[in-house]
Design an enzyme around this catalytic site. Structure first.
Site, PDB file in Angstrom:
ATOM      1  N   PRO A 164       0.820  -1.208   0.000  1.00  0.00           N
ATOM      2  CA  PRO A 164       0.000   0.000   0.000  1.00  0.00           C
ATOM      3  C   PRO A 164       0.859   1.266   0.000  1.00  0.00           C
ATOM      4  O   PRO A 164       2.082   1.209   0.006  1.00  0.00           O
ATOM      5  CB  PRO A 164      -0.772  -0.117   1.300  1.00  0.00           C
ATOM      6  CG  PRO A 164       0.192  -0.778   2.224  1.00  0.00           C
ATOM      7  CD  PRO A 164       1.044  -1.688   1.373  1.00  0.00           C
ATOM      8  N   ASN A 166       0.689   3.829   2.328  1.00  0.00           N
ATOM      9  CA  ASN A 166       0.845   4.607   3.572  1.00  0.00           C
ATOM     10  C   ASN A 166       2.258   4.580   4.159  1.00  0.00           C
ATOM     11  O   ASN A 166       2.706   5.561   4.740  1.00  0.00           O
ATOM     12  CB  ASN A 166      -0.208   4.200   4.616  1.00  0.00           C
ATOM     13  CG  ASN A 166      -0.176   2.739   4.959  1.00  0.00           C
ATOM     14  OD1 ASN A 166       0.386   1.925   4.216  1.00  0.00           O
ATOM     15  ND2 ASN A 166      -0.764   2.391   6.074  1.00  0.00           N
ATOM     16  N   LYS A 189       4.673  -5.101  -6.455  1.00  0.00           N
ATOM     17  CA  LYS A 189       3.956  -3.962  -7.023  1.00  0.00           C
ATOM     18  C   LYS A 189       3.694  -2.929  -5.940  1.00  0.00           C
ATOM     19  O   LYS A 189       2.958  -3.188  -4.994  1.00  0.00           O
ATOM     20  CB  LYS A 189       2.619  -4.408  -7.607  1.00  0.00           C
ATOM     21  CG  LYS A 189       1.921  -3.280  -8.382  1.00  0.00           C
ATOM     22  CD  LYS A 189       0.478  -3.581  -8.727  1.00  0.00           C
ATOM     23  CE  LYS A 189      -0.494  -3.139  -7.662  1.00  0.00           C
ATOM     24  NZ  LYS A 189      -0.493  -1.702  -7.342  1.00  0.00           N
ATOM     25  N   THR A 244      -9.473  -4.722   3.460  1.00  0.00           N
ATOM     26  CA  THR A 244     -10.120  -6.024   3.607  1.00  0.00           C
ATOM     27  C   THR A 244     -10.857  -6.391   2.321  1.00  0.00           C
ATOM     28  O   THR A 244     -10.842  -7.551   1.886  1.00  0.00           O
ATOM     29  CB  THR A 244     -11.078  -5.989   4.808  1.00  0.00           C
ATOM     30  OG1 THR A 244     -10.287  -5.838   5.995  1.00  0.00           O
ATOM     31  CG2 THR A 244     -11.892  -7.270   4.926  1.00  0.00           C
ATOM     32  N   CYS A 299      -2.971   1.197   9.329  1.00  0.00           N
ATOM     33  CA  CYS A 299      -3.941   0.106   9.494  1.00  0.00           C
ATOM     34  C   CYS A 299      -4.200  -0.150  10.969  1.00  0.00           C
ATOM     35  O   CYS A 299      -5.292  -0.525  11.363  1.00  0.00           O
ATOM     36  CB  CYS A 299      -3.458  -1.164   8.809  1.00  0.00           C
ATOM     37  SG  CYS A 299      -1.812  -1.679   9.294  1.00  0.00           S
ATOM     38  N   GLU A 396     -13.521   1.537   8.882  1.00  0.00           N
ATOM     39  CA  GLU A 396     -12.170   2.085   8.867  1.00  0.00           C
ATOM     40  C   GLU A 396     -12.187   3.389   8.056  1.00  0.00           C
ATOM     41  O   GLU A 396     -12.536   3.394   6.883  1.00  0.00           O
ATOM     42  CB  GLU A 396     -11.223   1.074   8.212  1.00  0.00           C
ATOM     43  CG  GLU A 396      -9.776   1.510   8.283  1.00  0.00           C
ATOM     44  CD  GLU A 396      -8.813   0.436   7.794  1.00  0.00           C
ATOM     45  OE1 GLU A 396      -9.089  -0.179   6.749  1.00  0.00           O
ATOM     46  OE2 GLU A 396      -7.787   0.213   8.459  1.00  0.00           O
ATOM     47  N   ILE A 397     -11.809   4.502   8.681  1.00  0.00           N
ATOM     48  CA  ILE A 397     -11.828   5.810   7.998  1.00  0.00           C
ATOM     49  C   ILE A 397     -10.493   6.084   7.317  1.00  0.00           C
ATOM     50  O   ILE A 397     -10.421   6.653   6.250  1.00  0.00           O
ATOM     51  CB  ILE A 397     -12.166   6.937   9.012  1.00  0.00           C
ATOM     52  CG1 ILE A 397     -13.540   6.672   9.647  1.00  0.00           C
ATOM     53  CG2 ILE A 397     -12.125   8.302   8.318  1.00  0.00           C
ATOM     54  CD1 ILE A 397     -13.917   7.644  10.753  1.00  0.00           C
TER      55      ILE A 397
END
Lengths: 498, 527
Positions: A164, A166, A189, A244, A299, A396-397
């Site tokens: 990801p 973040n 990736k 998820t 996360c 999850e925001i």
């Protein structure tokens, strides 16, 4: 608040690598397609990078397959692999300043943080696994008869890694580190939002002496390149960190293709439980760190803060006071703690959730707005009086939004803390060791912090219960993701002992 | 010769110390019972679903028949679990996990109870062995000497593991310390096949119970009887209600309900690769439960020319004809190096002709019927493919007797890699012999399969043995033996043979979650 944009006083890093890294070379994508990566401070394009699609994934897999089946990497000793990985870590640190700046440019996280956390922790993780490469041990099995068995822990083969945006570099090394140590070959990736540091690190891998084909880095999108990786018939393992929802697609694709094992690090809605006996100032600092770190794009973010009723009002007041001191601004500025969200989609999603919070009757006690006229800045935001069934308490925001909930008894905290589909992390703030033990045993989550939050180390396994994922990364557990266990049995003739 | 005994023609695993008498007439046993089959020394006592500590009818009241593979006739009608029964079982298991005593008692106490469970299985061994043979068709000799003792071993192994579930202490890079807790994963769903009904039952149930999980296990629709019997023994042992729920039923209904259930935290399946795929897909689409899959195989057995040929033939025979070839690990591709190929083929055929096929309740019988009509027809179809594709049928190749699912012990030589019989899992008593020249060729061809479950190596040369053992991409390698197992040996597949390992300490991990607990460390004199 600091200036949101300060290009005039900031020397931005040069982007050197924008192509796909396949078989030890930077190459254009087969289609010649490229895509833009955006500066979250300005919404402007930083550069264009090559876009991997299915045919590029096929080329990368072919290179990785050849490197695994016939190349030197899985055939050299663990000690030798470790030496090369130590060199890799050295190179990352040597280029640490440049990498940190590139990370901040592409991701928007404070440069202070990229320098103090992301880069050193990346190096720590590679070195941890470099030191693990010559410590991959099996068991000797005495068996219940005239036989003996041994287990060999062997590299699983060609691995597909999807990471990801973040923590682009930390995620890169938390997956690449153990896979390399195990002797696997890799197709990784990075997220389409943050391709730059992964491509830079591909170049460093080459300089470190990692042979061609062992580490292939593809910039691209999930729907195309990610899907091609997870459904590939010649990738032996897939490890994914992300939502998820996408984790589900990855596992489904793995099931429908070649039944490759999956490691999934997915979403969370982690509770922080603050007991009446806690030092309120300390608790507020921990809760602040738990949710506002990395603009809430973590996360493990402690996005549900349960505060016991005796200290609730004081906690809310002090949490607001602390949030007010959060320095929001251009992440390249020293002292800035809080940069922009990653992209327009996330930015709008977070603002939408803030609306849901207001709509559902939570009490917006701080923040709640976007900042500036360009870039994806959102204020640190606090809701009090949040109820379990509100959307902001359930979903999850992935943004700087703290939800504070009140509770009475420890039983209630356990029940409500566990009332989620997720099970990633939890925080406990108390001075009572019996309460700490009871809560840490009762919460169905993979990581529990007592009187701390987000403290990590390469030896700490991380992963989820329930729908937060499958498997553990980091530490010795993280190595198992890239190993197959082979049991070899022979008859045992005339042994004096069994 | 000592080594001979360990791979004696009748020895599966190591429980046989004495070879059983051999009958030179292949069909003697079967034809001698033309007047009727042996009456099984057992009656069926339990046919209902076992939910929350009680035997109950299915919600729909539906039942299905379980058949005697010797005759195709009905043994009994058993209750058929469907979605609504799975829901009831999950509810019971959930309550037992969330509020019951099982995960809250110490590992030591759980271990004591599991040892008692093993005592009861041992006490009822004769009856269980007979019931297993009745429902499955495997030789009673084998049920007694292999299946039952191994079940007890597995149960005791994990009983002894229950108080040895340890985490790590982590020093961390900073003023913190952490430890890991290995906690029970929760409610687990287990789906087992029909080839080793009792053994599979305990291979899944024992580690799950040792960890403190609660269980819903579905037996195969072909072989529901011993699982229900064991449910009763679990009850007598004192395993609390809801901890172990046993459902008889079909994959498409009960199995699908389990693998897609939102309140089952883990699924473990043993069976075909095709169904394994459905299970994992259902897990992905529902609550992302982790899966353990033990799937198919097409395991190579590589016989090098330095091997003792008689010994190699015995090993190869055991590798594919054990349990009528109905073994996921069956050594179904026998690669023989060219210099000994002709002699090996000749002796393998001689050896196969001594295999006693017959009513599995008769002493001395090595080979009973296949499990059911579907499998029986599938095996015969593959034999047909073998003939059509030009493999040389040397012995067997047809069904035997006027009733039941008996198939002759079958050997094909001159098998080529691209033939269907060399590529697909047949799951029947069909040996395929292939010729090879060099060790490099053996490695390449041995690995040329979607599967990676087991392999056998027969050689005296330790360098060749090591090289082959390292090169073959499989989960289990036997050198100069085959199918030797023990509760401490992990078993599972590379490639499309599955995900995860069962048995041994690795098997316990399937039922544990890892929780890491971190605290600040104040003023420690050392880091």
């Amino acid at each position: 608040m600091a200036p949101l944009s300060s290009e005039s006083s900031t020397v931005l890093p040069q982007v050197k690598y924008t192509k796909l890294f396949i078989n030890g070379e930077f190459v254009d994508s087969v289609s010649g397609k490229t895509f833009e990566t955006i500066d979250p401070r300005t919404e402007e394009a930083i550069t264009r990078v090559s876009e991997a699609q299915k045919e590029d994934v096929d080329l990368a897999v072919k290179a990785a397959r050849a490197a695994f089946d016939h190349g030197p990497w899985p055939r050299m000793s663990g000690y030798q692999r470790g030496c090369i990985m130590y060199k890799y870590a050295e190179l990352v640190l040597q280029h640490g300043e440049e990498l940190a700046a590139l990370e901040t440019l592409d991701n928007g996280k404070p440069l202070d943080m990229a320098q103090a956390l992301d880069i050193p922790y990346s190096a720590e993780v590679i070195r941890y696994y470099a030191g693990s490469a010559d410590k991959i041990h099996g068991q000797t099995l005495k068996m219940s008869g005239q036989y003996q068995g041994i287990t060999l822990h062997e590299p699983i083969g060609v691995v597909g890694l999807i990471i990801p945006w973040n923590y682009p570099m930390v995620m890169f090394f938390s997956k690449v580190g153990p896979a390399l140590a195990a002797g696997c070959t890799i197709v990784i990736k990075p997220a389409e939002q943050t391709p730059l540091t992964a491509l830079y690190c591909a170049q460093l891998a080459k300089e470190a002496g990692i042979p061609p084909g062992v580490l292939n880095a593809l910039s691209g999108f999930g729907e195309t390149a990610g899907a091609a990786i997870s459904s590939h018939m010649d990738i032996d393992k897939v490890s994914f960190t992300g939502s998820t929802q996408v984790g589900r697609l990855i596992m489904e694709a793995a099931a429908k293709s070649n039944l490759k094992p999956v490691t999934l690090e997915l979403g969370g809605k982690s509770p922080v439980i603050v007991m009446d006996d806690a030092d309120v100032d300390k608790a507020v600092n921990i809760a602040h760190l738990a949710i506002f770190n990395n603009m809430g794009q973590v996360c493990l973010a402690g996005s549900r803060v349960f505060v016991q009723e005796g200290i609730y009002d004081e906690f809310v007041k002090k949490a607001v006071a602390t949030a007010k001191q959060q320095v929001v601004g251009d992440p390249f500025q020293p002292g800035v703690q809080h940069g922009p969200q990653i992209d327009k989609m996330q930015y709008e999603k977070v603002l939408e959730y803030i609306q849901y919070g207001k709509r559902d009757g939570a009490n917006l006690v701080f923040g709640g707005n976007s900042l500036g006229d360009k870039g994806f800045y959102i204020e640190p935001t606090i809701f009090s009086d949040v109820e379990d069934d509100m959307q902001i308490a359930k979903e999850e925001i992935f943004g700087p939004v703290m939800s504070i909930l009140k509770f009475k008894t420890i039983e209630e905290a356990i029940e409500r803390g566990n009332k989620t589909i997720y099970g990633l992390g939890a925080g406990i703030i108390t001075n009572d060791i019996n309460i700490a033990n009871r809560l840490s045993r009762s919460l169905r989550v993979g990581t529990v912090w007592i009187n701390s939050y987000l403290a990590v180390s390469a030896d700490i396994p991380l992963g989820g219960y329930k729908m937060s994922g499958i498997g553990r990364e980091y530490g010795s557990y993280g190595l198992d993701n890239y190993l197959q266990v082979k049991c070899v049995i022979t008859p045992l003739q005339d042994s004096p002992w069994l | 010769m000592v080594r001979r005994a360990t791979v004696s023609p009748t020895a599966t695993f190591h429980y046989h110390s004495e070879p059983l008498p051999q009958n030179n007439s292949e069909m003697a046993s079967l034809s001698s019972q033309s007047n009727g089959t042996v009456r099984p020394p057992v009656t069926v006592k339990y046919t209902k679903l076992f939910i929350n500590g009680e035997f109950v009818d299915s919600v729909s009241g539906k039942k299905f028949e379980t058949l005697d593979p010797r005759t195709g006739e009905v043994i009994a009608s058993v209750s058929e679990a469907r979605q609504e029964d799975v829901d009831l079982a999950v509810k019971a298991a959930r309550a037992a996990f969330d509020h019951g005593p099982w995960p809250r008692m110490s590992g030591y106490e759980r271990g004591r109870i599991l040892h008692k469970f093993a005592d009861l299985v041992l006490q009822h061994s004769e009856e269980l062995a007979a019931l297993e043979t009745f429902d499955n068709g495997k030789p009673l000799d084998m049920s007694r000497m292999m299946d039952l003792p191994y079940c007890i071993e597995v149960l005791r192994y994990y009983a002894g593991s229950a108080d040895k579930i340890h985490g790590l202490t982590l020093k961390m890079n900073g003023p913190y310390q952490a430890h890991t807790l290995h906690e029970p994963i929760g409610v687990v769903g287990q789906i087992i096949p029909w080839n080793f009904p009792l053994l599979m039952f305990f291979a899944k149930v024992a580690p799950a119970l040792a960890c403190g999980c609660t269980v819903i296990i579905k037996s195969a629709e072909q072989t529901p009887l011993t699982a229900l019997y064991c449910a009763q023994l679990a009850r007598e042992t004192g395993i609390p209600p809801g901890v172990l729920n046993v459902l008889s039923g079909f994959g498409e209904t009960a199995g699908a309900a389990m693998s897609s259930h939102m309140d089952i935290d883990k699924i473990s399946f043993t069976g075909s690769t095709q169904v394994g795929r459905l299970i994992m897909e259902a897990a992905a689409k529902s609550n992302l439960k982790p899966v353990t899959l033990e799937l198919g195989g097409k395991s190579p057995l590589i016989v090098m020319e330095d091997a003792d040929i008689d010994e190699a033939v015995d090993i190869a025979h055991l590798a594919v004809f054990t349990n009528m070839g109905q073994v996921c690990l069956a050594g179904s591709r026998v690669f023989v190096q060219e210099n000994i190929y002709d002699e090996f083929v000749k002796k393998a055929v001689e050896r196969a002709k001594k295999q006693v096929v017959g009513d599995p309740f008769k002493a001395g019988v090595h080979q009973g019927p296949q499990i059911d009509k579907m499998q029986f027809e599938k095996v015969l179809k593959y034999i047909q493919y073998g003939k059509e594709e030009g493999a040389k049928l040397l012995t067997g190749g047809s069904c035997l007797g006027g009733q039941g699912f008996y198939i002759g012990t079958t050997i094909f030589s001159d098998v080529q890699d691209d033939m269907k019989i060399a590529q697909d899992e047949i799951f029947g008593p069909v040996m395929s012999i292939l010729k090879f020249k060099t060790i490099d060729e053996a490695i390449e061809r041995g690995n040329k399969t979607i599967y990676g479950l087991g392999a056998g190596i027969v050689t005296k040369n330790v360098d060749v043995a090591n090289r082959l053992a390292r090169s073959l991409r499989v989960g289990m390698v036997w050198i100069n033996c085959y199918l030797a197992g023990s509760a401490d040996c992990p078993l599972g597949g590379y490639k499309m043979s599955g995900i995860g390992r069962e048995y041994g300490s690795n098997g316990l991990e399937n039922y544990l979650q890892v929780k890491c607990v971190i605290t600040p460390l104040q003023e420690s004199p050392w880091l």
